[in-house]
Design a protein around this motif. Structure first.
Motif, mmCIF file in Angstrom:
data_model
loop_
_atom_site.group_PDB
_atom_site.id
_atom_site.type_symbol
_atom_site.label_atom_id
_atom_site.label_comp_id
_atom_site.label_asym_id
_atom_site.label_seq_id
_atom_site.Cartn_x
_atom_site.Cartn_y
_atom_site.Cartn_z
ATOM 1 N N ASP A 151 0.816 -1.216 0.000
ATOM 2 C CA ASP A 151 0.000 0.000 0.000
ATOM 3 C C ASP A 151 0.851 1.268 0.000
ATOM 4 N N LEU A 152 2.091 1.154 0.464
ATOM 5 C CA LEU A 152 2.945 2.338 0.545
ATOM 6 C C LEU A 152 3.493 2.769 -0.813
ATOM 7 N N ILE A 153 3.351 1.918 -1.815
ATOM 8 C CA ILE A 153 3.879 2.233 -3.139
ATOM 9 C C ILE A 153 3.286 3.519 -3.692
ATOM 10 N N ARG A 154 2.014 3.758 -3.387
ATOM 11 C CA ARG A 154 1.338 4.916 -3.970
ATOM 12 C C ARG A 154 1.794 6.245 -3.364
ATOM 13 N N ILE A 155 2.504 6.222 -2.231
ATOM 14 C CA ILE A 155 2.902 7.470 -1.580
ATOM 15 C C ILE A 155 3.916 8.267 -2.402
ATOM 16 N N PRO A 156 5.025 7.669 -2.841
ATOM 17 C CA PRO A 156 5.998 8.479 -3.584
ATOM 18 C C PRO A 156 5.646 8.724 -5.047
ATOM 19 N N ILE A 157 4.795 7.896 -5.652
ATOM 20 C CA ILE A 157 4.474 8.042 -7.074
ATOM 21 C C ILE A 157 3.217 8.890 -7.214
ATOM 22 N N THR A 158 3.375 10.117 -7.701
ATOM 23 C CA THR A 158 2.262 11.053 -7.781
ATOM 24 C C THR A 158 2.156 11.671 -9.175
ATOM 25 N N THR A 159 1.073 12.388 -9.406
ATOM 26 C CA THR A 159 0.888 13.077 -10.694
ATOM 27 C C THR A 159 1.959 14.139 -10.902
ATOM 28 N N ASP A 160 2.514 14.665 -9.816
ATOM 29 C CA ASP A 160 3.511 15.731 -9.934
ATOM 30 C C ASP A 160 4.872 15.232 -10.399
ATOM 31 N N ASN A 161 5.216 13.962 -10.046
ATOM 32 C CA ASN A 161 6.562 13.494 -10.394
ATOM 33 C C ASN A 161 6.585 12.310 -11.356
ATOM 34 N N ILE A 162 5.420 11.925 -11.851
ATOM 35 C CA ILE A 162 5.338 10.700 -12.654
ATOM 36 C C ILE A 162 6.250 10.734 -13.881
ATOM 37 N N ARG A 163 6.455 11.928 -14.457
ATOM 38 C CA ARG A 163 7.280 12.006 -15.671
ATOM 39 C C ARG A 163 8.763 11.768 -15.391
ATOM 40 N N ALA A 164 9.179 11.941 -14.137
ATOM 41 C CA ALA A 164 10.591 11.781 -13.789
ATOM 42 C C ALA A 164 10.842 10.550 -12.929
ATOM 43 N N PHE A 165 9.812 9.723 -12.756
ATOM 44 C CA PHE A 165 9.919 8.586 -11.842
ATOM 45 C C PHE A 165 10.435 7.341 -12.562
ATOM 46 N N ALA A 166 11.165 6.516 -11.831
ATOM 47 C CA ALA A 166 11.645 5.232 -12.359
ATOM 48 C C ALA A 166 11.592 4.206 -11.235
ATOM 49 N N ILE A 167 11.461 2.948 -11.599
ATOM 50 C CA ILE A 167 11.383 1.853 -10.622
ATOM 51 C C ILE A 167 12.645 0.997 -10.707
ATOM 52 N N ILE A 168 13.236 0.725 -9.547
ATOM 53 C CA ILE A 168 14.359 -0.210 -9.454
ATOM 54 C C ILE A 168 13.861 -1.420 -8.666
ATOM 55 N N LEU A 169 13.744 -2.551 -9.331
ATOM 56 C CA LEU A 169 13.259 -3.781 -8.699
ATOM 57 C C LEU A 169 14.438 -4.699 -8.405
ATOM 58 N N VAL A 170 14.698 -4.935 -7.116
ATOM 59 C CA VAL A 170 15.829 -5.771 -6.689
ATOM 60 C C VAL A 170 15.317 -7.165 -6.327
ATOM 61 N N LEU A 171 15.806 -8.169 -7.041
ATOM 62 C CA LEU A 171 15.386 -9.555 -6.827
ATOM 63 C C LEU A 171 16.561 -10.380 -6.321
ATOM 64 N N ASP A 172 16.358 -11.074 -5.211
ATOM 65 C CA ASP A 172 17.405 -11.889 -4.591
ATOM 66 C C ASP A 172 17.564 -13.192 -5.365
ATOM 67 N N LEU A 173 18.662 -13.307 -6.111
ATOM 68 C CA LEU A 173 18.890 -14.492 -6.938
ATOM 69 C C LEU A 173 19.113 -15.749 -6.109
ATOM 70 N N SER A 174 19.478 -15.584 -4.838
ATOM 71 C CA SER A 174 19.735 -16.754 -3.992
ATOM 72 C C SER A 174 18.449 -17.381 -3.472
ATOM 73 N N LYS A 175 17.287 -16.730 -3.742
ATOM 74 C CA LYS A 175 15.998 -17.241 -3.291
ATOM 75 C C LYS A 175 15.046 -17.385 -4.478
ATOM 76 N N PRO A 176 15.315 -18.344 -5.354
ATOM 77 C CA PRO A 176 14.493 -18.483 -6.565
ATOM 78 C C PRO A 176 13.018 -18.772 -6.292
ATOM 79 N N ASN A 177 12.702 -19.426 -5.171
ATOM 80 C CA ASN A 177 11.310 -19.754 -4.865
ATOM 81 C C ASN A 177 10.499 -18.531 -4.436
ATOM 82 N N GLU A 178 11.190 -17.460 -4.105
ATOM 83 C CA GLU A 178 10.511 -16.210 -3.740
ATOM 84 C C GLU A 178 10.540 -15.195 -4.885
ATOM 85 N N LEU A 179 11.284 -15.520 -5.920
ATOM 86 C CA LEU A 179 11.528 -14.541 -6.980
ATOM 87 C C LEU A 179 10.257 -14.130 -7.708
#
Length: 315
Positions: free
Chosen positions: A59-87
């Motif tokens: 639910d906290l994802i919506r806090i930083p992503i707003t109409t004011d900054n959407i054009r300059a926003f980017a997502i960095i998704l970090v996935l733990d390769l040592s835990k393939p069953n959670e990936l």
């Protein structure tokens, strides 16, 4: 965002040249960095938001992503390769919730500022040339996306066939969503590669055009430089693929990946430590009041339970 304890904080600190010891992220934490593109030029400021708790605080994802900054926003998704069953569960949950929120913002902008909404939709295709053979076969994420596979040093010890399945799957997903893909570890050389991709998005530095697709080495694939032809078909036999009922290409790869790495059934909410129990945040008066309120709550539950049992509910 990404796996809990996946190395998100460390990556941010390295990108900002901060020699600090990373601490667990409690919920949604903010920091910023300054960097100039050259001498005698003003420094640009980039804002970094880090989502803790894996998938337990969606639910906290919506806090930083707003109409004011959407054009300059980017997502960095970090996935733990040592835990393939959670990936896959981690990746799917975080990207789905983020995409739904971003789509709502774009829809809202389409009504109030259609020019900006159109600009965002066109920007989705910036990294994919119109003559790319996969142009009609992919579904780019609505805002720039970088996928980082962390803990490559542990992943490299996996069975070669397991590594092959994970590498092919992550290549497909990142390419399908128009994302960049990079594998990292505590190695400064690998962290530097992740830093190159992030600095391009955060500070406008030149985009890297180098590429590494060898599954026996750390992957480094900037958005738009891979192809479905190079990735190849899903890692399964034709007969197995024919038995799977999938509605989309992503769904097909998901079923094949999960067959090898069954999703781990975990309740992330239980894994999140309670800051109120952490000694470093101890405050006698606050803790005493909290203990009193907890006792009152338990007493209320017991009294309510008794009264409910005595009630004669109508059928």
């Amino acid at each position: 965002m990404g796996n809990k304890n996946g190395g998100k904080t460390t990556i941010i600190l390295r990108c900002l040249d901060r020699d600090e010891i990373s601490k667990p992220t409690l919920a949604l934490e903010y920091t910023f960095g300054r960097r100039a593109k050259g001498h005698n030029r003003p420094k640009d400021i980039a804002h970094f938001w880090e989502l803790g708790g894996g998938t337990s605080l969606l639910d906290l994802i919506r806090i930083p992503i707003t109409t004011d900054n959407i054009r300059a926003f980017a997502i960095i998704l970090v996935l733990d390769l040592s835990k393939p069953n959670e990936l896959w569960p981690t990746m799917d949950s975080l990207l789905r919730v983020t995409r739904n929120h971003v789509d709502k913002i774009i829809t809202k902008l389409g009504k109030t500022n259609p020019k900006v909404a159109t600009e965002i939709k066109q920007k989705m295709w910036n990294n994919m040339s119109k003559d790319h053979p996969d142009h009609e076969l992919i579904d780019p994420f609505p805002i720039p996306l970088v996928m980082i596979g962390s803990k490559y040093d542990l992943f490299h010890e996996f069975d070669p066939e397991m590594r092959k399945i994970m590498c092919k799957t992550l290549r497909f997903i990142s390419h399908y969503y128009g994302a960049s893909l990079v594998f990292t570890s505590k190695s400064e050389a690998l962290l530097l590669k992740a830093r190159v991709l992030i600095n391009h998005l955060a500070f406008g530095f030149d985009r890297s055009k180098s590429i590494s697709v060898d599954q026996n080495k750390p992957l480094f694939i900037p958005a738009g430089l891979d192809s479905l032809n190079q990735i190849g078909p899903p890692p399964a036999s034709d007969s197995d693929i024919g038995k799977l009922h999938a509605h989309t290409p992503v769904d097909l790869w998901k079923k094949i990946f999960n067959k090898t790495f069954p999703p781990k059934s975990t309740n992330d909410l239980k894994d999140v430590s309670d800051p109120a129990q952490d000694p470093q945040y101890a405050e006698y008066e606050v803790d005493a009041m909290r203990a009193q309120k907890n006792q009152e709550l338990e007493q209320y539950k017991r009294n309510s339970s008794k009264s409910w049992k005595e009630m004669d509910f109508e059928s």
